[in-house]
Design a protein around this motif. Sequence first.
Motif, PDB file in Angstrom:
ATOM      1  N   MET A   1       0.847  -1.205   0.000  1.00 49.73           N
ATOM      2  CA  MET A   1       0.000   0.000   0.000  1.00 49.73           C
ATOM      3  C   MET A   1       0.883   1.257   0.000  1.00 49.73           C
ATOM      4  O   MET A   1       1.876   1.314   0.725  1.00 49.73           O
ATOM      5  CB  MET A   1      -0.906  -0.008   1.236  1.00 49.73           C
ATOM      6  CG  MET A   1      -1.932   1.100   1.255  1.00 49.73           C
ATOM      7  SD  MET A   1      -3.180   0.830   2.543  1.00 49.73           S
ATOM      8  CE  MET A   1      -2.238   1.248   4.024  1.00 49.73           C
ATOM      9  N   VAL A   2       0.503   2.243  -0.811  1.00 53.95           N
ATOM     10  CA  VAL A   2       1.278   3.485  -0.874  1.00 53.95           C
ATOM     11  C   VAL A   2       0.627   4.528   0.035  1.00 53.95           C
ATOM     12  O   VAL A   2      -0.539   4.887  -0.160  1.00 53.95           O
ATOM     13  CB  VAL A   2       1.357   4.024  -2.319  1.00 53.95           C
ATOM     14  CG1 VAL A   2       2.144   5.342  -2.357  1.00 53.95           C
ATOM     15  CG2 VAL A   2       1.982   2.986  -3.245  1.00 53.95           C
ATOM     16  N   LEU A   3       1.369   4.981   1.036  1.00 58.58           N
ATOM     17  CA  LEU A   3       0.899   6.078   1.886  1.00 58.58           C
ATOM     18  C   LEU A   3       1.444   7.369   1.289  1.00 58.58           C
ATOM     19  O   LEU A   3       2.638   7.651   1.373  1.00 58.58           O
ATOM     20  CB  LEU A   3       1.388   5.902   3.327  1.00 58.58           C
ATOM     21  CG  LEU A   3       0.853   4.669   4.053  1.00 58.58           C
ATOM     22  CD1 LEU A   3       1.484   4.572   5.443  1.00 58.58           C
ATOM     23  CD2 LEU A   3      -0.665   4.705   4.164  1.00 58.58           C
ATOM     24  N   GLN A   4       0.550   8.103   0.639  1.00 53.62           N
ATOM     25  CA  GLN A   4       0.980   9.305  -0.085  1.00 53.62           C
ATOM     26  C   GLN A   4       0.917  10.507   0.863  1.00 53.62           C
ATOM     27  O   GLN A   4      -0.121  11.146   0.999  1.00 53.62           O
ATOM     28  CB  GLN A   4       0.082   9.509  -1.308  1.00 53.62           C
ATOM     29  CG  GLN A   4       0.499  10.660  -2.193  1.00 53.62           C
ATOM     30  CD  GLN A   4       2.000  10.680  -2.471  1.00 53.62           C
ATOM     31  OE1 GLN A   4       2.753  11.374  -1.762  1.00 53.62           O
ATOM     32  NE2 GLN A   4       2.446   9.912  -3.438  1.00 53.62           N
ATOM     33  N   GLY A   5       2.021  10.794   1.507  1.00 51.25           N
ATOM     34  CA  GLY A   5       2.037  11.878   2.490  1.00 51.25           C
ATOM     35  C   GLY A   5       3.096  12.914   2.161  1.00 51.25           C
ATOM     36  O   GLY A   5       3.696  13.521   3.047  1.00 51.25           O
TER      37      GLY A   5
ATOM     38  N   ARG B   1       3.688  15.979   1.680  1.00 49.24           N
ATOM     39  CA  ARG B   1       3.150  17.325   1.832  1.00 49.24           C
ATOM     40  C   ARG B   1       4.242  18.277   2.289  1.00 49.24           C
ATOM     41  O   ARG B   1       5.218  17.868   2.883  1.00 49.24           O
ATOM     42  CB  ARG B   1       2.004  17.288   2.828  1.00 49.24           C
ATOM     43  CG  ARG B   1       0.926  16.306   2.403  1.00 49.24           C
ATOM     44  CD  ARG B   1      -0.264  16.325   3.328  1.00 49.24           C
ATOM     45  NE  ARG B   1      -1.253  15.358   2.875  1.00 49.24           N
ATOM     46  CZ  ARG B   1      -1.285  14.098   3.266  1.00 49.24           C
ATOM     47  NH1 ARG B   1      -0.394  13.641   4.142  1.00 49.24           N
ATOM     48  NH2 ARG B   1      -2.205  13.269   2.796  1.00 49.24           N
TER      49      ARG B   1
ATOM     50  N   ASP C   1       0.281  11.377  12.976  1.00 50.54           N
ATOM     51  CA  ASP C   1       1.324  11.816  12.053  1.00 50.54           C
ATOM     52  C   ASP C   1       2.121  10.584  11.621  1.00 50.54           C
ATOM     53  O   ASP C   1       3.175  10.266  12.171  1.00 50.54           O
ATOM     54  CB  ASP C   1       2.219  12.845  12.750  1.00 50.54           C
ATOM     55  CG  ASP C   1       3.173  13.523  11.774  1.00 50.54           C
ATOM     56  OD1 ASP C   1       3.185  13.143  10.585  1.00 50.54           O
ATOM     57  OD2 ASP C   1       3.905  14.425  12.207  1.00 50.54           O
ATOM     58  N   LEU C   2       1.602   9.897  10.606  1.00 48.92           N
ATOM     59  CA  LEU C   2       2.140   8.590  10.227  1.00 48.92           C
ATOM     60  C   LEU C   2       3.623   8.623   9.889  1.00 48.92           C
ATOM     61  O   LEU C   2       4.352   7.683  10.174  1.00 48.92           O
ATOM     62  CB  LEU C   2       1.362   8.044   9.030  1.00 48.92           C
ATOM     63  CG  LEU C   2      -0.129   7.769   9.285  1.00 48.92           C
ATOM     64  CD1 LEU C   2      -0.827   7.474   7.966  1.00 48.92           C
ATOM     65  CD2 LEU C   2      -0.317   6.611  10.249  1.00 48.92           C
TER      66      LEU C   2
ATOM     67  N   LEU D   1       6.350   7.431  12.252  1.00 50.16           N
ATOM     68  CA  LEU D   1       6.580   5.999  12.474  1.00 50.16           C
ATOM     69  C   LEU D   1       7.732   5.466  11.637  1.00 50.16           C
ATOM     70  O   LEU D   1       8.397   4.505  12.019  1.00 50.16           O
ATOM     71  CB  LEU D   1       5.336   5.224  12.050  1.00 50.16           C
ATOM     72  CG  LEU D   1       4.314   4.911  13.106  1.00 50.16           C
ATOM     73  CD1 LEU D   1       3.133   4.239  12.448  1.00 50.16           C
ATOM     74  CD2 LEU D   1       4.903   4.006  14.176  1.00 50.16           C
TER      75      LEU D   1
ATOM     76  N   ILE E   1      11.859  -1.187   9.242  1.00 50.57           N
ATOM     77  CA  ILE E   1      11.097  -2.393   9.617  1.00 50.57           C
ATOM     78  C   ILE E   1       9.593  -2.197   9.499  1.00 50.57           C
ATOM     79  O   ILE E   1       8.839  -3.159   9.591  1.00 50.57           O
ATOM     80  CB  ILE E   1      11.440  -2.896  11.049  1.00 50.57           C
ATOM     81  CG1 ILE E   1      10.950  -1.921  12.129  1.00 50.57           C
ATOM     82  CG2 ILE E   1      12.935  -3.157  11.190  1.00 50.57           C
ATOM     83  CD1 ILE E   1      10.996  -2.502  13.531  1.00 50.57           C
ATOM     84  N   LEU E   2       9.125  -0.973   9.288  1.00 50.15           N
ATOM     85  CA  LEU E   2       7.673  -0.726   9.224  1.00 50.15           C
ATOM     86  C   LEU E   2       7.195  -0.312   7.832  1.00 50.15           C
ATOM     87  O   LEU E   2       5.990  -0.307   7.578  1.00 50.15           O
ATOM     88  CB  LEU E   2       7.279   0.358  10.238  1.00 50.15           C
ATOM     89  CG  LEU E   2       7.571   0.064  11.709  1.00 50.15           C
ATOM     90  CD1 LEU E   2       7.098   1.220  12.581  1.00 50.15           C
ATOM     91  CD2 LEU E   2       6.936  -1.239  12.167  1.00 50.15           C
TER      92      LEU E   2
ATOM     93  N   LEU F   1       1.748  -3.570  11.264  1.00 54.35           N
ATOM     94  CA  LEU F   1       2.086  -2.982   9.960  1.00 54.35           C
ATOM     95  C   LEU F   1       2.795  -3.957   9.028  1.00 54.35           C
ATOM     96  O   LEU F   1       2.848  -3.726   7.823  1.00 54.35           O
ATOM     97  CB  LEU F   1       2.944  -1.726  10.157  1.00 54.35           C
ATOM     98  CG  LEU F   1       2.208  -0.543  10.796  1.00 54.35           C
ATOM     99  CD1 LEU F   1       3.176   0.592  11.086  1.00 54.35           C
ATOM    100  CD2 LEU F   1       1.085  -0.048   9.881  1.00 54.35           C
TER     101      LEU F   1
END
Lengths: 464, 464
Positions: B174-178, B180, B190-191, B194, B201-202, B450
């Motif tokens: 999955m792509v977390l598009q953050g 910004r 605030d991912l 992490l 590792i995450l 995760l």
Amino acid sequence: MTDNFIDRLCEAVRKGSVLTGKDIDSRYYHDLAGRPVAQPRAVVRPRTTEDVSALLRCCHREKVPVTTQGGMTGLVRGALPNPDEIVLSMELMNAVEEVDTSSGAAVAQAGTPLQKIQERVEQEGYMFPLDLGARGSCTIGGNISTNAGGNRVVRYGMTRDLILGLEVVTADGMVLQGLRKYIKNNTGIDLKQLFIGSEGILGVVTRAALRILPAPKERQVALCALPSFALVISILGMARKLLGAELTAFEVMWNEYYRLVLERVNGVVRPLSVDYPFYVLIEASGDDADRIHADLDKLLDTAMRANMILDATLSTSNASAEAIWRIRDCSLELARTFPYAARIALDVSIAIDRMDQYVKTIVARTKEIDPGAFTIVFGHAGDGNLHIELHHEHTPDRRHELERLAYQITGEFGGSISAEHGIGIVKRPYLKISRTSEEIEAMRTLKRALDPNNILNPGRIFTM
Amino acid sequence: MTDNFIDRLCEAVRKGSVLTGKDIDSRYYHDLAGRPVAQPRAVVRPRTTEDVSALLRCCHREKVPVTTQGGMTGLVRGALPNPDEIVLSMELMNAVEEVDTSSGAAVAQAGTPLQKIQERVEQEGYMFPLDLGARGSCTIGGNISTNAGGNRVVRYGMTRDLILGLEVVTADGMVLQGLRKYIKNNTGIDLKQLFIGSEGILGVVTRAALRILPAPKERQVALCALPSFALVISILGMARKLLGAELTAFEVMWNEYYRLVLERVNGVVRPLSVDYPFYVLIEASGDDADRIHADLDKLLDTAMRANMILDATLSTSNASAEAIWRIRDCSLELARTFPYAARIALDVSIAIDRMDQYVKTIVARTKEIDPGAFTIVFGHAGDGNLHIELHHEHTPDRRHELERLAYQITGEFGGSISAEHGIGIVKRPYLKISRTSEEIEAMRTLKRALDPNNILNPGRIFTM
């Protein structure tokens, strides 16, 4: 009401810490406008981390939801209890336990008011740089859970940047003892980051190690009047260049804000006429008063010669600096002079070169829906953060339409719907404007992992 | 070797991106000393975020572990593949995609070398403040995964403080598009926090929005010789006070470090005699060359009059500033003049008022075990961070005994076993000295949530 759960709760934490029925003061379930929500099942006021742990173990086991409360100054209804929730008030854990100037750290309990920490640290010649208008009532725990910003972000960062270590109790009552004072500590996942800014949905912060710095001896403040927002951007660039790291605040006020503060709020002086389009407050700090003064003076002089500013004043004493700050600091007092139900408070991040057009668009498009709507705009221009009070005719339908429109425009301008206030309940419907569905799903994954029974501030930020 | 998985992998990502067998260059599985580990099953070199996503989806489905590699300059063996792992090398994703001075942000792909980013940003008159000796080889992705520190933390913070947004691919693809560019964005958890410092590792960082600042026009450097560590602390306090935010680095070197650099490393000048107990490098930066020079001069003059320093030199040009920096920057070159297997590299955070006693204790107690042991000590004193090269007789048993002892002493002094290098494989046995068992359990909970199939850098930091 017979409530066996409450009996078991009283056994778990010290009996005197649990308030029920008529012993529950109205402040635990009334919003900023004084309107009540449902009375909570009980209010628990722990005195120790062990109390918090015992409470959460009990609630986790029995799947009873808990709302954690700090100073109740939040603006997104995040700390108002839902029906049948237990309120966990941190108000009795309010001690500054340690000020360690050699490590540059202070340790405070989560319920400590921000101002109490500031003042205690100042006694040692140090400063805790976080500062915001609610300083007298807000608590450091609340500041952490919302990653509070405030007046000095341009120089010192947000709350996140000022946290060295946290003690946190997780949903099942486990204590994560991370109260460390190192600046650098790369030993695996930095767990504290999870609990900063997540509005209490992943754990309860009980104590914090805060970064403190030697207090600058001198703060001086300039207030300038400008003819256009383009020149606000120019003078920000000039201030960064001429003042460098002496620049500790750069605040902007649109005409309406400045004018209405002077009309409606008591005890505010008028250093400049109310006729100018924009006002900028610039704070410079350092140890050398002459240098600070000379640098600010040079900035104003250069800007004046370049026809960038229309008028300006420079503080000559702490008292005059405070008088200028008072104009910017009394935003909540100003807001309260208008009917609560007829205002929408926006707190957005917007690229600075789009701010002017963004505000003009908000004004124009809200007036299309409600010709009586008007906006009061101010904010932390140096951080790309505006606060907009959008006032409208008092009808609930209109309110939601306007609110939706404002956030939609924020999305169109590539902005964030919350720069510093958080999401809580109020902005939950709009979260997807600022975060992707994959991000929100990842948030849910974390919530499930750390709070499988969904007992901590349920329904805040997102629903499960 | 017939390997159906590799066939499926080649279908998922573009065929040309997958190296197997003899096509795998030795650099993908050799450590800093040139010693090999087992050859990986395949090396995948994605060109796009979609490639990374396709690769991870495939590995997640088939439970095949993956080691992500940046510039391979890490010091804790975190990026060396375990047997049968796939290597995910980010080396082809190495573009600086955007430099946006109005937002104060640059966007770079994760495999971009740090120095390439620095130089690109400098073309616009800006700086990306992160800086460390490995700048030419290390990648921004590696800097993020280890939350790199380096030379300017005292002023600009660690990598974490310089990240505005991240694009991350999670274990299941999955792509977390953050990506910004806001400084302030309090919209839920605030991912990105992490993935910063969690050593891959995450999730796999693919792109980053980095905070950039106007570059100061002037950097000047002083090198001072001091008779005692107590005076190192005094001059740090004085530098903070007199230089304020002009102070951009404060580095300390024990006599052995300075002396051995001059004896063993080529191309290093000797600005001060090698006979002094301590050397301190102080960097000041700003736009006003005269002011920077005058401020550093005043600092040295005040310290000299107070008999705090024995000798000092101040840079008079960029070239002389670089020559002084070279002494501090060549620590790895110095280390490589000693047998790799006979040195233990410590990277610790220690309260500054205990540093001197800490080093003395390390020296004394290691000599009890190995009379031939000696230490080379230097570090970022302004951040409470020391690097200690502990050299010993070359026997594997002795090595582990000494290493254990050194970390045990670090624990006794309330220090952190990793200030900036991370845990990886090397420090995993000692993690519990710096983190509680509850904290390590919480890290495992996050890893399970995760990366349920434990495919990302398995065994780094902790085992599941």
